[in-house]
Design a protein around this motif. Structure first.
Motif, PDB file in Angstrom:
ATOM      1  N   PHE A  69      71.737 -34.427  65.933  1.00  9.59           N
ATOM      2  CA  PHE A  69      72.177 -35.825  65.239  1.00  9.59           C
ATOM      3  C   PHE A  69      71.927 -36.733  66.444  1.00  9.59           C
ATOM      4  O   PHE A  69      71.801 -36.517  67.431  1.00  9.59           O
ATOM      5  CB  PHE A  69      73.549 -35.748  64.649  1.00  9.59           C
ATOM      6  CG  PHE A  69      74.626 -35.133  65.644  1.00  9.59           C
ATOM      7  CD1 PHE A  69      74.863 -35.791  66.687  1.00  9.59           C
ATOM      8  CD2 PHE A  69      75.090 -33.799  65.460  1.00  9.59           C
ATOM      9  CE1 PHE A  69      75.989 -35.032  67.828  1.00  9.59           C
ATOM     10  CE2 PHE A  69      75.819 -33.234  66.603  1.00  9.59           C
ATOM     11  CZ  PHE A  69      76.363 -34.028  67.584  1.00  9.59           C
ATOM     12  N   SER A  70      71.912 -37.843  65.931  1.00  8.72           N
ATOM     13  CA  SER A  70      71.789 -39.174  66.798  1.00  8.72           C
ATOM     14  C   SER A  70      72.601 -40.291  66.000  1.00  8.72           C
ATOM     15  O   SER A  70      72.757 -40.292  64.876  1.00  8.72           O
ATOM     16  CB  SER A  70      70.287 -39.487  67.189  1.00  8.72           C
ATOM     17  OG  SER A  70      69.569 -39.931  65.825  1.00  8.72           O
ATOM     18  N   GLY A  71      72.945 -41.484  66.866  1.00 11.66           N
ATOM     19  CA  GLY A  71      73.528 -42.355  66.432  1.00 11.66           C
ATOM     20  C   GLY A  71      74.869 -42.383  65.757  1.00 11.66           C
ATOM     21  O   GLY A  71      75.259 -42.963  64.680  1.00 11.66           O
ATOM     22  N   VAL A  72      75.532 -41.229  66.247  1.00  6.74           N
ATOM     23  CA  VAL A  72      76.903 -40.958  65.623  1.00  6.74           C
ATOM     24  C   VAL A  72      78.096 -42.227  65.998  1.00  6.74           C
ATOM     25  O   VAL A  72      78.225 -41.996  67.347  1.00  6.74           O
ATOM     26  CB  VAL A  72      77.457 -39.528  65.739  1.00  6.74           C
ATOM     27  CG1 VAL A  72      78.820 -39.255  65.261  1.00  6.74           C
ATOM     28  CG2 VAL A  72      76.271 -38.675  65.518  1.00  6.74           C
ATOM     29  N   ASN A  73      78.556 -42.737  64.956  1.00  6.96           N
ATOM     30  CA  ASN A  73      79.495 -43.575  65.442  1.00  6.96           C
ATOM     31  C   ASN A  73      80.750 -43.463  64.299  1.00  6.96           C
ATOM     32  O   ASN A  73      80.533 -43.791  63.265  1.00  6.96           O
ATOM     33  CB  ASN A  73      79.111 -45.215  65.129  1.00  6.96           C
ATOM     34  CG  ASN A  73      77.911 -45.600  65.869  1.00  6.96           C
ATOM     35  OD1 ASN A  73      78.276 -45.748  67.052  1.00  6.96           O
ATOM     36  ND2 ASN A  73      76.627 -45.453  65.649  1.00  6.96           N
ATOM     37  N   LEU A  74      81.741 -43.054  64.754  1.00  9.85           N
ATOM     38  CA  LEU A  74      83.155 -42.972  63.921  1.00  9.85           C
ATOM     39  C   LEU A  74      84.286 -43.088  64.607  1.00  9.85           C
ATOM     40  O   LEU A  74      84.259 -42.948  65.919  1.00  9.85           O
ATOM     41  CB  LEU A  74      82.744 -41.405  63.424  1.00  9.85           C
ATOM     42  CG  LEU A  74      83.146 -40.005  64.230  1.00  9.85           C
ATOM     43  CD1 LEU A  74      84.249 -39.812  64.624  1.00  9.85           C
ATOM     44  CD2 LEU A  74      82.146 -38.944  63.841  1.00  9.85           C
ATOM     45  N   THR A  75      85.422 -43.523  63.991  1.00 12.40           N
ATOM     46  CA  THR A  75      86.565 -43.690  64.496  1.00 12.40           C
ATOM     47  C   THR A  75      87.681 -42.957  63.784  1.00 12.40           C
ATOM     48  O   THR A  75      87.764 -43.301  62.380  1.00 12.40           O
ATOM     49  CB  THR A  75      86.899 -45.262  64.569  1.00 12.40           C
ATOM     50  OG1 THR A  75      86.017 -45.529  65.436  1.00 12.40           O
ATOM     51  CG2 THR A  75      88.241 -45.435  65.396  1.00 12.40           C
ATOM     52  N   ILE A  76      88.387 -42.045  64.296  1.00 17.61           N
ATOM     53  CA  ILE A  76      89.483 -41.250  63.626  1.00 17.61           C
ATOM     54  C   ILE A  76      90.755 -41.812  64.173  1.00 17.61           C
ATOM     55  O   ILE A  76      91.055 -41.646  65.293  1.00 17.61           O
ATOM     56  CB  ILE A  76      89.314 -39.829  63.782  1.00 17.61           C
ATOM     57  CG1 ILE A  76      87.696 -39.311  63.280  1.00 17.61           C
ATOM     58  CG2 ILE A  76      90.531 -38.963  63.194  1.00 17.61           C
ATOM     59  CD1 ILE A  76      87.712 -37.779  63.552  1.00 17.61           C
ATOM     60  N   LYS A  77      91.562 -42.328  63.110  1.00 18.49           N
ATOM     61  CA  LYS A  77      92.854 -42.785  63.418  1.00 18.49           C
ATOM     62  C   LYS A  77      93.857 -41.622  63.504  1.00 18.49           C
ATOM     63  O   LYS A  77      93.843 -40.746  62.964  1.00 18.49           O
ATOM     64  CB  LYS A  77      93.285 -43.867  62.604  1.00 18.49           C
ATOM     65  CG  LYS A  77      92.296 -44.982  62.421  1.00 18.49           C
ATOM     66  CD  LYS A  77      92.709 -46.061  61.363  1.00 18.49           C
ATOM     67  CE  LYS A  77      91.690 -47.257  61.180  1.00 18.49           C
ATOM     68  NZ  LYS A  77      92.150 -48.178  60.203  1.00 18.49           N
ATOM     69  N   ARG A  78      94.957 -42.214  64.414  1.00 19.13           N
ATOM     70  CA  ARG A  78      96.189 -41.086  64.429  1.00 19.13           C
ATOM     71  C   ARG A  78      96.803 -40.905  62.822  1.00 19.13           C
ATOM     72  O   ARG A  78      96.930 -41.772  62.052  1.00 19.13           O
ATOM     73  CB  ARG A  78      97.037 -41.591  65.246  1.00 19.13           C
ATOM     74  CG  ARG A  78      98.326 -40.767  65.204  1.00 19.13           C
ATOM     75  CD  ARG A  78      99.626 -41.306  66.138  1.00 19.13           C
ATOM     76  NE  ARG A  78     100.275 -42.307  65.550  1.00 19.13           N
ATOM     77  CZ  ARG A  78     100.168 -43.480  65.963  1.00 19.13           C
ATOM     78  NH1 ARG A  78      99.526 -43.959  66.961  1.00 19.13           N
ATOM     79  NH2 ARG A  78     100.868 -44.371  65.089  1.00 19.13           N
ATOM     80  N   GLY A  79      97.144 -39.357  62.699  1.00 18.23           N
ATOM     81  CA  GLY A  79      97.530 -39.084  61.185  1.00 18.23           C
ATOM     82  C   GLY A  79      96.430 -38.947  60.232  1.00 18.23           C
ATOM     83  O   GLY A  79      96.898 -38.319  59.234  1.00 18.23           O
ATOM     84  N   GLU A  80      95.022 -39.478  60.255  1.00 20.28           N
ATOM     85  CA  GLU A  80      94.302 -39.072  59.414  1.00 20.28           C
ATOM     86  C   GLU A  80      93.729 -37.599  59.229  1.00 20.28           C
ATOM     87  O   GLU A  80      93.662 -36.663  60.262  1.00 20.28           O
ATOM     88  CB  GLU A  80      93.014 -39.871  59.648  1.00 20.28           C
ATOM     89  CG  GLU A  80      93.003 -41.290  59.164  1.00 20.28           C
ATOM     90  CD  GLU A  80      91.706 -42.148  59.503  1.00 20.28           C
ATOM     91  OE1 GLU A  80      91.377 -43.095  58.816  1.00 20.28           O
ATOM     92  OE2 GLU A  80      90.904 -41.808  60.361  1.00 20.28           O
ATOM     93  N   LYS A  81      93.415 -37.085  58.062  1.00 21.13           N
ATOM     94  CA  LYS A  81      93.113 -35.908  58.012  1.00 21.13           C
ATOM     95  C   LYS A  81      91.494 -35.870  57.247  1.00 21.13           C
ATOM     96  O   LYS A  81      91.344 -36.595  56.280  1.00 21.13           O
ATOM     97  CB  LYS A  81      93.808 -35.106  56.725  1.00 21.13           C
ATOM     98  CG  LYS A  81      94.783 -34.238  57.489  1.00 21.13           C
ATOM     99  CD  LYS A  81      96.109 -35.043  57.663  1.00 21.13           C
ATOM    100  CE  LYS A  81      97.195 -34.487  58.061  1.00 21.13           C
ATOM    101  NZ  LYS A  81      98.504 -35.228  58.343  1.00 21.13           N
TER     102      LYS A  81
END
Length: 713
Positions: free
Chosen positions: A375-387
């Motif tokens: 994979f390439s160009g992976v941009n993600l943000t996981i916030k506290r408490g998220e499932k």
């Protein structure tokens, strides 16, 4: 054989040998496929089940359920003849074929995927060899006027017709569509099977079984190694399968979408529920309540008898009554009650420290293995408490990104793990890290803290380690048991970021419910890699789809993501790739192994309205070349659009004809369900003619569709 008997024979022969590319129905008179009488199976002092009697009928889709160890896999092996019961009989008609998919199988490592799948056509290949032999004999003969030569010609003609009726002409297309439906791409077809993991080998074996078109399918955990799209493809296929299906699965959504009948192995008996799985769950709850009431009444009655016996045992005037009570007590057959449903037990993660606001941040993350880019160009943000859920086909990089987050493998780009993060990681090989010398109880006792230590036995029971199983050493546990034990350990450790890679593969439904409730109540953050729709439903609020070297974010639950996929316009896939939403190239009727539409009863091929551009105009080819300018270019575009409209009308008319013929075949199918119509030669002739016309029209539709694509490209 009189004319009526000949008609019945020809009808049965014709329907049984329908071409492979138009699987419709194998029999029209609904007769039992398999009959089971007074079955008993013993492996120890207590039998797995006894006095089991039931019948598997044509078009039954049976969900075989029961706790682990109840004997589900054993029963499947008995039905297919691999094992024999202690007592009882299993009757299978001599012309009934059975396809069995075990949980574990062995494939030869000397063949390619295509060669392995082609073994399903062994009967067709033998018929082809027989045809070649007859053709050779005819070529060597010169006595064309002799009676023996005419007999040879008749044998060749009959053999050739049978060869065509076996679907010889469509076997390659069937092979490709079945393999692609199960997740393979065309570039995989010529790769050796030795290059594939056990899960992919299971798919090859499943493809072989489906291509053989057996009258009865016996499937033991077929979804364990399938991605969501392949599971949906398989359940749509099984829902329209012309024979009988018996399956064991812990995927609740899968068996509910497929089943119309449920067999439960419980308390050493097999209980038959004539309903799909969801309805069975309700009926079983009611049945258990009745069992409890009957059990309590019986226990009360027995207690009163014992009290009477003890009170008057030594009184001569009551001796006769005492003896009567003793005899009555001896004749009572104790009522068995299903084990308590431990899925209602609540299990919470222990308290943990608060993590930073953003446990995981990826910025242009990229991972490659040599020339192969995962994979390439992976941009993600996981916030506290998220499932969140990681979904996609196998091999698209879900577990790879998890390993990047864990710091187990190098990568390119920026990946930040938040402040004060304590990770609880369940990998697919997590079970191998357990201490073989400890018992099951000791393994959990070492990580349990506080009040949880008082409930270890209840927790172990919820994950099928109740009773004596808690004293087993880890070294003697099976792979599935070790995985469940590793999951329990994880549930008891104080963490604030859970990363679970295929956590439900070896869990039954009750254990999955316990795990799901625990994750839902978890205060921290969770990343779940899974193909289990029912498990993810109501658990995750964000979905990351892995595919084509990219990672896409979808807000909402797992079924929101599935609906967003289904709303996409289907279209042709690039060569070597598969779009699971792309309908089959030819419109097959109900029961076809190529049916991939999301809604049964609706057209499975692209409507004409989807073949137009956004403005409603036909997207015909544009004039090219410097000389095609002005009025010449306008005239060229006009002619192209005219040809495109003609092609569209031709395809549309062909689709309508196919629809009418398919509808008539369904009506005739219903008529043949009545035994008195089985030998009606008028109906038989109409069915055969309609079937032949449908085959011809399907071929014409394919040609017209190709022409239309050439105009639209």
């Amino acid at each position: 054989m009189n004319s009526q008997e000949k008609g019945t024979f020809l009808w049965t022969f014709t329907v049984f040998l329908l071409p492979l590319h138009t699987i419709f129905v194998t029999k029209h008179i609904f007769i039992p496929m398999i009959s089971v009488e007074a079955l008993k199976v013993e492996f120890g002092v207590k039998p797995l089940f006894s006095d089991a009697s039931f019948v598997i009928n044509e078009r039954d889709r049976i969900a075989l359920v029961g706790k682990n160890g109840a004997g589900k896999s054993t029963l499947l092996k008995i039905l297919c003849g691999q094992e024999h019961p202690t007592e009882g009989t299993v009757s299978v008609p001599h012309d009934c074929s059975i396809g069995y998919l075990p949980q574990v199988m062995r494939l030869a490592d000397t063949t390619t995927v295509r060669q392995e799948a082609q073994q399903a056509f062994a009967d067709v290949q033998r018929q082809k060899a027989h045809l070649d032999d007859l053709e050779r004999q005819m070529g060597e003969r010169t006595d064309y006027e002799s009676e023996s030569y005419m007999q040879l010609v008749e044998r060749y003609t009959a053999a050739h017709e049978r060869y065509l009726m076996m679907g010889a002409e469509g076997q390659e297309a069937a092979l490709e569509r079945t393999l692609t439906g199960l997740g393979f791409v065309r570039t995989d077809f010529d790769r050796p099977t030795s290059e594939f993991s056990g899960g992919w080998r299971m798919r090859i074996e499943l493809a072989k079984i489906l291509l053989r078109r057996p009258d009865v399918l016996l499937l033991d955990e077929p979804t364990n190694h399938l991605d969501i799209e392949s599971i949906q493809w398989l359940e749509q296929l099984l829902a329209t399968w012309s024979g009988a299906v018996v399956l064991v699965s812990h995927d609740r959504a899968f068996i509910n979408n497929v089943s119309n009948r449920t067999l439960e192995i419980s308390c050493g008996h097999i209980v038959d529920y004539k309903v799909k799985y969801d309805e069975y769950v309700t009926l079983r709850r009611e049945r258990r309540e009745q069992q409890l009431r009957a059990y309590e009444n019986q226990q009360k009655e027995m207690a009163e008898m014992r009290q009477f016996i003890e009170r008057f045992r030594y009184q001569a005037t009551k001796a006769v009554q005492v003896q009567q009570k003793i005899r009555q007590l001896e004749k009572i057959v104790p009522i068995e009650v299903d084990e308590v449903d431990n899925s209602a037990m609540h299990l919470k993660f222990p308290p943990c420290q608060r993590s930073g606001d953003y446990p995981v941040i990826c910025d242009e993350v990229e991972k490659s293995y040599g020339p192969h880019q995962v994979f390439s160009g992976v941009n993600l943000t996981i916030k506290r408490g998220e499932k969140v859920a990681f979904v996609g086909k196998n091999g698209e990089g879900k577990s790879t990104l998890v390993k990047c987050i864990m710091g187990e493998i190098p990568f390119e780009g920026t990946l930040k793990v938040g402040h004060n993060i304590q990770i609880g990681y369940f990998a697919q090989n997590q079970a191998q890290l357990l201490d073989d010398q400890l018992t099951v109880f000791q393994t959990i006792d070492r990580v349990a803290r506080g009040e949880v230590r008082l409930r270890i036995n209840d927790i172990l029971g919820a994950f099928m380690f109740g009773g004596e199983n808690a004293d087993k050493r880890v070294g003697v546990l099976s792979g599935g048991e070790r995985s469940r034990l590793a999951m329990i350990r994880l549930l008891l450790e104080p963490v604030n970021l859970l990363i679970l890679d295929e956590p439900t593969n070896h869990l039954d439904m009750a254990s999955k419910d316990v795990l799901k409730e625990a994750i839902r109540a978890f205060d921290g953050t969770a990343i779940i890699v899974s193909h289990d729709r029912e498990f993810l439903d109501g658990l995750v609020s964000k979905v990351y789809e892995f595919g084509g070297g990219r990672v896409k974010e979808y807000l909402g639950g797992i079924y929101d993501w599935i609906r967003s996929l289904n709303s996409l316009t289907p279209g042709p896939s690039p060569k070597g790739e598969r779009n699971s939403l792309t309908p089959s190239p030819s419109p097959k009727g109900e029961g076809s192994i190529y049916s991939q539409g999301q809604n049964q009863g609706k057209s499975l091929y692209t409507p004409l309205s989807l073949r137009r551009g956004a403005g409603g105009e036909a997207t015909g080819g544009e004039a090219t070349g410097a000389e095609a300018t002005g009025s010449e270019a306008f005239a060229l575009r006009k002619e192209q659009q005219k040809q495109l409209r003609r092609a569209e009308r031709a395809v549309e008319e062909s689709e309508k004809k196919i629809g009418r013929m398919e509808q008539r075949l369904k009506e005739l199918d219903q008529l043949f369900c009545d035994p008195k119509n089985a030998s009606d030669m008028t109906l038989v002739s109409e069915y055969t003619d309609t079937k032949r016309q449908l085959d011809a029209e399907v071929e014409r539709w394919e040609e017209l569709s190709e022409q239309l694509e050439s105009f639209s490209s």
